[in-house]
Motif scaffolding. Structure first.
Motif, short mmCIF file in Angstrom:
data_model
loop_
_atom_site.label_atom_id
_atom_site.label_comp_id
_atom_site.label_asym_id
_atom_site.label_seq_id
_atom_site.Cartn_x
_atom_site.Cartn_y
_atom_site.Cartn_z
N GLY A 267 0.85 -1.18 0.00
CA GLY A 267 0.00 0.00 0.00
C GLY A 267 0.88 1.23 0.00
N ASN A 268 0.71 2.10 1.01
CA ASN A 268 1.55 3.28 1.12
C ASN A 268 2.74 3.08 2.06
OD1 ASN A 268 0.10 4.89 -0.65
ND2 ASN A 268 -1.34 5.53 0.94
N ASN A 269 2.88 1.86 2.60
CA ASN A 269 4.01 1.54 3.46
C ASN A 269 5.19 1.12 2.60
OD1 ASN A 269 2.69 1.62 6.24
ND2 ASN A 269 1.35 0.20 5.16
N LEU A 270 6.33 1.72 2.84
CA LEU A 270 7.51 1.46 2.02
C LEU A 270 8.68 1.05 2.91
CD1 LEU A 270 8.73 3.35 -1.05
CD2 LEU A 270 10.29 3.25 0.91
N TYR A 271 9.39 -0.02 2.50
CA TYR A 271 10.56 -0.50 3.22
C TYR A 271 11.74 -0.47 2.24
CZ TYR A 271 6.94 -2.39 6.30
OH TYR A 271 5.85 -2.53 7.12
N ALA A 272 12.91 -0.03 2.72
CA ALA A 272 14.04 0.14 1.81
C ALA A 272 15.36 -0.05 2.55
CB ALA A 272 14.00 1.52 1.16
N CYS A 273 16.43 -0.14 1.78
CA CYS A 273 17.83 -0.12 2.22
C CYS A 273 18.34 -1.44 2.80
CB CYS A 273 18.11 1.01 3.21
SG CYS A 273 18.18 2.63 2.42
N GLY A 274 17.56 -2.12 3.63
CA GLY A 274 18.05 -3.37 4.21
C GLY A 274 19.01 -3.17 5.37
N HIS A 275 19.31 -1.96 5.71
CA HIS A 275 20.10 -1.61 6.90
C HIS A 275 19.84 -0.15 7.22
CE1 HIS A 275 23.04 0.53 4.38
NE2 HIS A 275 23.10 -0.54 3.60
N GLN A 276 20.38 0.33 8.32
CA GLN A 276 20.13 1.71 8.72
C GLN A 276 20.82 2.69 7.79
OE1 GLN A 276 22.23 -0.30 10.33
NE2 GLN A 276 24.00 0.83 11.12
N VAL A 277 20.29 3.92 7.76
CA VAL A 277 20.98 5.02 7.10
C VAL A 277 21.90 5.68 8.11
CG1 VAL A 277 20.70 7.25 5.96
CG2 VAL A 277 19.19 5.36 5.38
N LEU A 278 21.32 6.23 9.19
CA LEU A 278 22.11 6.83 10.27
C LEU A 278 21.70 6.28 11.64
CD1 LEU A 278 22.02 10.53 9.02
CD2 LEU A 278 23.97 8.99 8.92
N ALA A 279 20.79 5.27 11.63
CA ALA A 279 20.29 4.69 12.89
C ALA A 279 19.64 5.76 13.77
CB ALA A 279 21.41 3.97 13.64
N GLU A 280 18.85 6.64 13.14
CA GLU A 280 18.23 7.75 13.85
C GLU A 280 17.04 7.32 14.70
OE1 GLU A 280 18.61 11.46 13.84
OE2 GLU A 280 20.56 10.50 13.70
N GLY A 281 16.45 6.15 14.41
CA GLY A 281 15.19 5.80 15.05
C GLY A 281 14.08 6.57 14.37
N PRO A 282 13.21 7.27 15.14
CA PRO A 282 12.20 8.12 14.49
C PRO A 282 12.89 9.17 13.62
CG PRO A 282 11.72 7.84 16.82
CD PRO A 282 13.08 7.25 16.60
N ALA A 283 12.41 9.32 12.38
CA ALA A 283 13.10 10.19 11.41
C ALA A 283 12.09 11.06 10.68
CB ALA A 283 13.90 9.35 10.43
N GLN A 284 12.60 12.06 9.96
CA GLN A 284 11.76 12.96 9.16
C GLN A 284 12.51 13.31 7.87
OE1 GLN A 284 9.11 15.95 11.38
NE2 GLN A 284 10.96 15.96 12.61
N PHE A 285 12.77 12.33 7.03
CA PHE A 285 13.48 12.57 5.78
C PHE A 285 12.50 12.54 4.61
CE2 PHE A 285 16.84 10.14 8.21
CZ PHE A 285 17.60 11.26 8.54
N PRO A 286 12.38 13.62 3.85
CA PRO A 286 11.60 13.53 2.61
C PRO A 286 12.33 12.64 1.61
CG PRO A 286 12.69 15.66 2.76
CD PRO A 286 12.94 14.97 4.07
N PHE A 287 11.58 11.88 0.81
CA PHE A 287 12.22 11.03 -0.18
C PHE A 287 11.52 11.17 -1.53
CE2 PHE A 287 9.00 8.15 1.56
CZ PHE A 287 8.47 7.55 0.42
N ALA A 288 12.26 10.83 -2.59
CA ALA A 288 11.76 10.96 -3.96
C ALA A 288 12.30 9.80 -4.78
CB ALA A 288 12.22 12.28 -4.57
N PRO A 289 11.59 9.41 -5.85
CA PRO A 289 12.15 8.41 -6.77
C PRO A 289 13.37 8.99 -7.46
CG PRO A 289 10.16 9.38 -7.68
CD PRO A 289 10.26 9.89 -6.29
N ALA A 290 14.30 8.12 -7.86
CA ALA A 290 15.53 8.57 -8.49
C ALA A 290 15.71 7.90 -9.85
CB ALA A 290 16.73 8.29 -7.60
#
Length: 619
Positions: A267-290
């Protein structure tokens, strides 16, 4: 048989895509318990353009507790596409792997400098656990313990100053660090996430690259592709398993993105990367297709060159096994920054406008990085230079932190400016006060190809014997570049309640006095509220002033950030005897006065001390 295999493979691909569209449930899961060596699978990723390609996966086995207790890793050999030449590619993190049409996990790790495409695959069960079971909390930090505030007893209300701890600002990189511990090792490391720079100078990227690699990021310089994906309106079907996404850290005249691959769309739930980016926990990063422009083979680490599109959602969790976001969620607020640079010697002016993520750990680092880059593109790195700094960090509700300073040196001066502004920003954003929210930042710099470093040469007073309640004027002789001198006057008031026969008056530049007070005072006084913190930040010592501390040889104690000099012996005894007074700390010297001059045009160094005899003190 070959044709039949191709038809069957294409049919599986179509079914997987259909199952990933909005409103559809995610694909069935291949459980880790059924993984055996020899299983054949199919992976999905983008090697070029927007086309999701397949590659083949041979399962080699499961590494038990490979990453942490109860964190197993699937080992696989990847073939197909350019992988024979490139090996595992930086940016493939999150590429989904399917066995018998069921989702097994995501490509996430590789052996450094490996000649073969041997990858670690994060089990999908671990990735799915990243989704929160309740609404995601805002990404805010606990109070910053790198600082404390000291208030002088008997001073004006809100007279406290922020005193930096010795290691304050350790998360704001300004120079080279050792290489990552995993470099050159044979251990399975997280695939480096491409960190794409646009508008940044080579000098700034190289300066910050070691620290960024320590965070698991792979700095890659390059601008935003003209007429690229960002000019194309996004479609809800753009984000499928195998699609590339960019996390937008900075956008505008400067662009900074982190790239990885979508593993699953439910649905609108998206999972990515397979590991942490910065291990921030709760985050607020805007994302876009590349859009992937090209895949570049490299001996060290092959990588993808891509261009981000329009924002499509927000990453809400950054955890050990994956990042999780919501497609279509409103873009989180970003911090607007305006940077104005003037170089009168070169008759040059420049204005830069950009936005950066509102995140307590990252925002100060990004501000430091962008400021350093803007200066290194136009200003000299070697040779005498001076930078006049004026900055305003505006807060929601009308409050602001205002900075002004003079930085001067023989080399590397431009590397000091970003950290000077980033430090108070870090203190504000990591304070833990809910009513402190940064609205925007205005930074103005004037660059001069001349030396404005000055030295405190001597100090004297109008009288060496004083009485409680006296006012005296202290003169400070400052030696300027070229041999000229400047005299600054410091008004000093002797407190009424002084009972000592001798006082020490220490006079010096901002950094010298700050270091002295750090040694003299206790380190347990964090801000009580946002108002106290903002006021204290506005009173941080600057290089362009002369300061004076009036000291008594009496014991003092500090409680909740306030210093209480020369307390009655009975009160001291009460605190010492009371086990509940653990939040009270003691010092052998009391600061009873804190004074300063008006700003000068110079960065002042040095420190001097005077001894004042007290008459009529009652002792």
């Amino acid at each position: 048989m070959t044709l039949l295999r191709r038809i069957a493979s294409s049919l599986v691909l179509v079914l997987l895509i259909a199952g990933s569209l909005p409103g559809q449930a995610g694909p069935p899961i291949f459980p880790l318990s059924e993984v055996r060596p020899g299983l054949k699978g199919v992976g999905r990723t983008i090697f070029e353009g927007d086309k999701i390609d397949e590659f083949q996966v041979e399962i080699l086995g499961v590494l038990k507790n490979a990453l942490a207790p109860h964190r197993d890793l699937i080992l696989g050999r990847l073939t197909g596409g350019p992988l024979a030449v490139t090996g595992v590619i930086s940016g493939m993190s999150g590429s989904p792997v399917y066995v018998d049409g069921k989702l097994l996990g995501a490509v996430s790790r590789a052996f450094p400098l490996s000649k073969g495409a041997i990858a670690g695959i994060t089990p999908i069960e671990d990735m799915l656990a990243v989704k929160p079971t309740s609404p995601t909390a805002e990404a805010r930090s606990t109070p910053n313990e790198d600082i404390h505030i000291v208030n002088v007893s008997g001073g004006m209300p809100d007279s406290g100053r922020v005193i930096l701890n010795a290691d304050a600002g350790r998360n704001i990189p300004i120079g080279a660090d050792p290489a990552p511990s995993g470099a050159g090792s044979t251990a399975l490391d997280n695939l480096l996430l491409p960190l794409r720079f646009g508008g940044f100078s080579n000098e700034a990227v190289n300066l910050f690259a070691p620290q960024l690699r320590r965070l698991g990021l792979d700095p890659i310089q390059g601008g935003v592709i003209a007429g690229g994906a960002e000019d194309t309106p996004p479609s809800p079907t753009d984000l499928q398993p195998g699609s590339m996404i960019s996390l937008l850290l900075v956008k505008g005249d400067f662009n900074l993105t982190i790239d990885c691959t979508v593993t699953m769309r439910d649905g609108n739930n998206l999972y990515a990367c397979g590991h942490q980016v910065l291990a921030e926990g709760p985050a607020q990063f805007p994302f876009a297709p590349a859009h992937v422009v090209v895949t570049v083979p490299s001996i060290a680490s092959s990588f993808k060159v891509d261009s981000p599109g329009a924002v499509m959602g927000t990453i809400r969790q950054d955890r050990f096994d994956a990042i999780y976001g919501l497609v279509g969620e409103k873009t989180p607020p970003m911090i607007p920054v305006h940077l104005h640079l003037e170089s009168p010697n070169l008759n040059r002016k420049a204005d830069y406008n950009f936005e950066m993520v509102d995140e307590p750990f990252l925002s100060p680092i990004l501000l430091n990085l962008v400021t350093t880059s803007a200066l290194s593109a136009t200003e000299r790195a070697m040779g005498t230079s001076t930078l006049n700094l004026k900055a305003r960090i505006s807060l929601v509700g009308g409050k602001s932190v205002n900075l002004e300073d003079v930085l001067s040196g023989e080399s590397g001066t431009i590397n000091l400016v970003g950290a000077r502004v980033a430090a108070p920003l870090s203190m504000l954003m990591s304070s833990g006060f809910a009513d402190l929210q940064v609205q925007d930042i205005d930074l103005r710099l004037e660059s001069l190809d001349e030396k404005r470093g000055a030295t405190l040469e001597s100090v004297w007073t109008t009288k060496s014997e004083v009485r409680p309640g006296d006012h005296l004027e202290v003169s400070a002789l400052i030696r300027l570049p070229g041999g000229a001198t400047l005299t600054e006057k410091i008004p000093v008031n002797v407190p009424e309640g002084i009972t000592d026969k001798m006082l020490q008056l220490v006079v010096g530049g901002g950094s010298s006095i700050n270091a002295l007070e750090f040694r003299l005072t206790a380190l347990n006084g964090t801000a009580r509220d946002s108002r106290q913190l903002v006021t204290a930040l506005n009173r941080m010592r600057r290089n362009n002033r002369v300061y004076a501390l009036l000291l008594t040889p009496q014991r003092s104690f500090m409680m909740q950030g306030d210093e209480y000099p020369s307390p009655p012996p009975s009160l001291l005894q009460t605190f010492v005897a009371d086990p509940a007074s653990s939040n009270v700390t003691f010092s052998g010297t009391s600061v009873v006065g804190d004074f300063e001059t008006n700003p000068t045009l110079y960065a002042i160094n040095g420190q001097k001390m005077l001894i004042l005899k007290v008459a009529g003190s009652g002792m």
